[in-house]
Design a protein around this motif. Structure first.
Motif, PDB file in Angstrom:
ATOM      1  N   ARG A  53      91.976 -13.782 -28.166  1.00  0.00           N
ATOM      2  CA  ARG A  53      92.352 -12.708 -27.244  1.00  0.00           C
ATOM      3  C   ARG A  53      92.217 -13.155 -25.792  1.00  0.00           C
ATOM      4  N   ALA A  54      92.951 -12.468 -24.944  1.00  0.00           N
ATOM      5  CA  ALA A  54      92.853 -12.742 -23.509  1.00  0.00           C
ATOM      6  C   ALA A  54      91.483 -12.315 -22.995  1.00  0.00           C
ATOM      7  N   VAL A  55      90.914 -13.116 -22.080  1.00  0.00           N
ATOM      8  CA  VAL A  55      89.599 -12.828 -21.508  1.00  0.00           C
ATOM      9  C   VAL A  55      89.779 -12.423 -20.041  1.00  0.00           C
ATOM     10  N   ARG A  56      89.523 -11.162 -19.737  1.00  0.00           N
ATOM     11  CA  ARG A  56      89.553 -10.604 -18.369  1.00  0.00           C
ATOM     12  C   ARG A  56      90.806 -11.055 -17.607  1.00  0.00           C
ATOM     13  N   PRO A  57      91.971 -10.687 -18.091  1.00  0.00           N
ATOM     14  CA  PRO A  57      93.219 -11.152 -17.466  1.00  0.00           C
ATOM     15  C   PRO A  57      93.384 -10.722 -16.004  1.00  0.00           C
ATOM     16  N   LYS A  58      92.721  -9.649 -15.578  1.00  0.00           N
ATOM     17  CA  LYS A  58      92.844  -9.226 -14.185  1.00  0.00           C
ATOM     18  C   LYS A  58      92.239 -10.243 -13.222  1.00  0.00           C
ATOM     19  N   ARG A  59      91.404 -11.129 -13.717  1.00  0.00           N
ATOM     20  CA  ARG A  59      90.752 -12.119 -12.864  1.00  0.00           C
ATOM     21  C   ARG A  59      91.425 -13.494 -12.975  1.00  0.00           C
ATOM     22  N   TRP A  60      92.546 -13.567 -13.691  1.00  0.00           N
ATOM     23  CA  TRP A  60      93.254 -14.836 -13.774  1.00  0.00           C
ATOM     24  C   TRP A  60      93.860 -15.190 -12.405  1.00  0.00           C
ATOM     25  N   LEU A  61      93.977 -16.492 -12.185  1.00  0.00           N
ATOM     26  CA  LEU A  61      94.649 -17.006 -10.992  1.00  0.00           C
ATOM     27  C   LEU A  61      95.712 -17.993 -11.431  1.00  0.00           C
ATOM     28  N   PRO A  62      96.959 -17.779 -11.040  1.00  0.00           N
ATOM     29  CA  PRO A  62      98.008 -18.701 -11.435  1.00  0.00           C
ATOM     30  C   PRO A  62      97.648 -20.133 -10.993  1.00  0.00           C
ATOM     31  N   PRO A  63      97.891 -21.118 -11.834  1.00  0.00           N
ATOM     32  CA  PRO A  63      98.574 -21.040 -13.141  1.00  0.00           C
ATOM     33  C   PRO A  63      97.612 -20.914 -14.317  1.00  0.00           C
ATOM     34  N   LEU A  64      96.351 -20.512 -14.072  1.00  0.00           N
ATOM     35  CA  LEU A  64      95.333 -20.507 -15.125  1.00  0.00           C
ATOM     36  C   LEU A  64      95.274 -19.160 -15.849  1.00  0.00           C
ATOM     37  N   GLU A  65      95.204 -19.240 -17.185  1.00  0.00           N
ATOM     38  CA  GLU A  65      94.998 -18.054 -18.017  1.00  0.00           C
ATOM     39  C   GLU A  65      93.913 -18.385 -19.029  1.00  0.00           C
ATOM     40  N   LEU A  66      92.927 -17.545 -19.137  1.00  0.00           N
ATOM     41  CA  LEU A  66      91.780 -17.788 -20.013  1.00  0.00           C
ATOM     42  C   LEU A  66      91.862 -16.920 -21.263  1.00  0.00           C
ATOM     43  N   HIS A  67      91.666 -17.574 -22.400  1.00  0.00           N
ATOM     44  CA  HIS A  67      91.615 -16.875 -23.690  1.00  0.00           C
ATOM     45  C   HIS A  67      90.310 -17.238 -24.402  1.00  0.00           C
ATOM     46  N   GLU A  68      90.088 -16.612 -25.560  1.00  0.00           N
ATOM     47  CA  GLU A  68      88.813 -16.802 -26.267  1.00  0.00           C
ATOM     48  C   GLU A  68      88.524 -18.269 -26.587  1.00  0.00           C
ATOM     49  N   HIS A  69      89.562 -19.023 -26.907  1.00  0.00           N
ATOM     50  CA  HIS A  69      89.313 -20.384 -27.379  1.00  0.00           C
ATOM     51  C   HIS A  69      90.091 -21.458 -26.621  1.00  0.00           C
ATOM     52  N   VAL A  70      90.941 -21.059 -25.667  1.00  0.00           N
ATOM     53  CA  VAL A  70      91.726 -22.048 -24.929  1.00  0.00           C
ATOM     54  C   VAL A  70      91.847 -21.629 -23.465  1.00  0.00           C
ATOM     55  N   LEU A  71      92.091 -22.629 -22.615  1.00  0.00           N
ATOM     56  CA  LEU A  71      92.453 -22.404 -21.222  1.00  0.00           C
ATOM     57  C   LEU A  71      93.878 -22.902 -21.040  1.00  0.00           C
ATOM     58  N   LEU A  72      94.747 -22.038 -20.529  1.00  0.00           N
ATOM     59  CA  LEU A  72      96.158 -22.367 -20.414  1.00  0.00           C
ATOM     60  C   LEU A  72      96.531 -22.657 -18.966  1.00  0.00           C
ATOM     61  N   PHE A  73      97.341 -23.684 -18.795  1.00  0.00           N
ATOM     62  CA  PHE A  73      98.026 -23.920 -17.523  1.00  0.00           C
ATOM     63  C   PHE A  73      99.476 -23.488 -17.719  1.00  0.00           C
ATOM     64  N   MET A  74      99.905 -22.504 -16.940  1.00  0.00           N
ATOM     65  CA  MET A  74     101.246 -21.964 -17.084  1.00  0.00           C
ATOM     66  C   MET A  74     102.168 -22.556 -16.015  1.00  0.00           C
ATOM     67  N   LYS A  75     103.462 -22.429 -16.267  1.00  0.00           N
ATOM     68  CA  LYS A  75     104.435 -22.867 -15.265  1.00  0.00           C
ATOM     69  C   LYS A  75     105.587 -21.868 -15.248  1.00  0.00           C
ATOM     70  N   ASN A  76     106.255 -21.749 -14.112  1.00  0.00           N
ATOM     71  CA  ASN A  76     107.391 -20.846 -13.959  1.00  0.00           C
ATOM     72  C   ASN A  76     108.681 -21.596 -14.224  1.00  0.00           C
ATOM     73  N   GLU A  77     109.608 -20.908 -14.912  1.00  0.00           N
ATOM     74  CA  GLU A  77     110.917 -21.490 -15.198  1.00  0.00           C
ATOM     75  C   GLU A  77     111.983 -20.468 -14.842  1.00  0.00           C
ATOM     76  N   ALA A  78     113.113 -20.956 -14.377  1.00  0.00           N
ATOM     77  CA  ALA A  78     114.249 -20.067 -14.126  1.00  0.00           C
ATOM     78  C   ALA A  78     114.776 -19.549 -15.445  1.00  0.00           C
ATOM     79  N   ALA A  79     115.117 -18.278 -15.477  1.00  0.00           N
ATOM     80  CA  ALA A  79     115.581 -17.639 -16.711  1.00  0.00           C
ATOM     81  C   ALA A  79     117.098 -17.659 -16.761  1.00  0.00           C
ATOM     82  N   GLY A  80     117.670 -18.717 -17.291  1.00  0.00           N
ATOM     83  CA  GLY A  80     119.118 -18.783 -17.507  1.00  0.00           C
ATOM     84  C   GLY A  80     119.937 -18.631 -16.250  1.00  0.00           C
ATOM     85  N   GLY A  81     119.515 -19.208 -15.144  1.00  0.00           N
ATOM     86  CA  GLY A  81     120.282 -19.132 -13.915  1.00  0.00           C
ATOM     87  C   GLY A  81     120.048 -17.861 -13.129  1.00  0.00           C
TER      88      GLY A  81
END
Length: 273
Positions: A107-135
């Motif tokens: 599950r997501a852990v305190r998502p209101k305190r996330w800072l891009p590009p970091l997202e914290l979950h119970e068992h993993v730390l994610l680095f996110m990236k932005n992509e253009a959506a089909g132009g």
């Protein structure tokens, strides 16, 4: 001339009648005529006795085989009933081990305190990236890197111009994300959340390992109990099976004797079976 053509036909008919009568007589004497019609005819006291002995031997063999099969089936059922609780216990333990929760993302852990590009979950730390959506102008996010929390180190740092989060992987490599100085408190809060979640993840893994080791030990013990129960019931099962083999062998021997008696007493004939 017209009359001479009938002689070959009559000859063939006579031959067929003679052969048919001979075949019928042989079938009536042979003790394996379909439908057991041979026992309805008698050619003397010795033949009747031989046919009766053969019929009795076949009946005895059928009865002996049925009793042998029934006794073996009952013994196997008793043996199966004896080991069934132990086998069920092994299955339950194996199912419990297979059902142990897998870490995954959680599950997501305190998502209101996330800072891009970091997202914290119970068992993993994610680095996110932005992509253009089909132009289109709108952007969508995707996972750039997924880091399991086990062995992960997170540090807070700052300079005169900015603050940063340094994430160090278990292999020693690291990655740093920079933020404006005015986000210092938010950055520190996220670092604190990640550190706390790393500890929780390690505790989760420790519990999982302990429970799995416990289930492995219990399964081995249950398998030993199953083997012991099976061996305890094996002598009775082997005894019944051996008695069944002896009963079948004795019935086969009596049937062979009856066949040989027919051959001796009934003009040299011997049944097919």
């Amino acid at each position: 001339m017209a009359g001479t053509g009938g002689h070959p036909v009559r000859t063939v008919i006579v031959v067929l009648v003679v052969v048919g009568c001979g075949l019928l007589f042989w079938l009536l004497r042979y003790p394996c005529v379909p439908g057991r019609l041979r026992y309805a005819f008698s050619f003397g006291a010795e033949e009747r006795a031989a046919r009766r002995a053969l019929s009795d031997a076949r009946g005895e063999r059928r009865s002996a085989c049925e009793k042998a099969d029934r006794s073996v089936a009952e013994a196997e059922r008793r043996w199966s009933d004896r080991v069934a609780p132990f086998r069920q216990r092994v299955r339950e333990l194996e199912a419990a081990r297979a059902a142990l929760p897998k870490p995954g993302q959680g599950r997501a852990v305190r998502p209101k305190r996330w800072l891009p590009p970091l997202e914290l979950h119970e068992h993993v730390l994610l680095f996110m990236k932005n992509e253009a959506a089909g132009g289109e102008d709108a952007a969508r996010t995707s996972v750039e890197e997924e880091l399991p929390l086990a062995g992960l180190a997170v540090d807070f740092g700052h300079t005169r111009d900015n603050v940063h989060i340094r994430v160090t992987r278990p292999d020693g490599t690291s990655r740093t994300e920079h933020y404006p100085r005015d986000r210092e408190v938010a950055v520190y809060d996220l670092v604190e959340d990640v550190r706390n979640q790393v500890l929780r993840h390690q505790q989760f893994l420790a519990r999982q390992e302990a429970r799995e080791a416990e289930l492995v030990t219990e399964t081995k013990r249950a398998e030993a109990d199953l083997a012991q129960a099976g061996e305890a019931g094996r002598p009775e099962l082997d005894t019944v099976r051996e008695a069944a083999r002896t009963r079948r062998a004795r019935a086969d021997a009596l049937l062979r004797a009856a066949r040989d008696g027919w051959k001796t007493d009934a003009g040299g004939l011997r049944p097919w079976r």
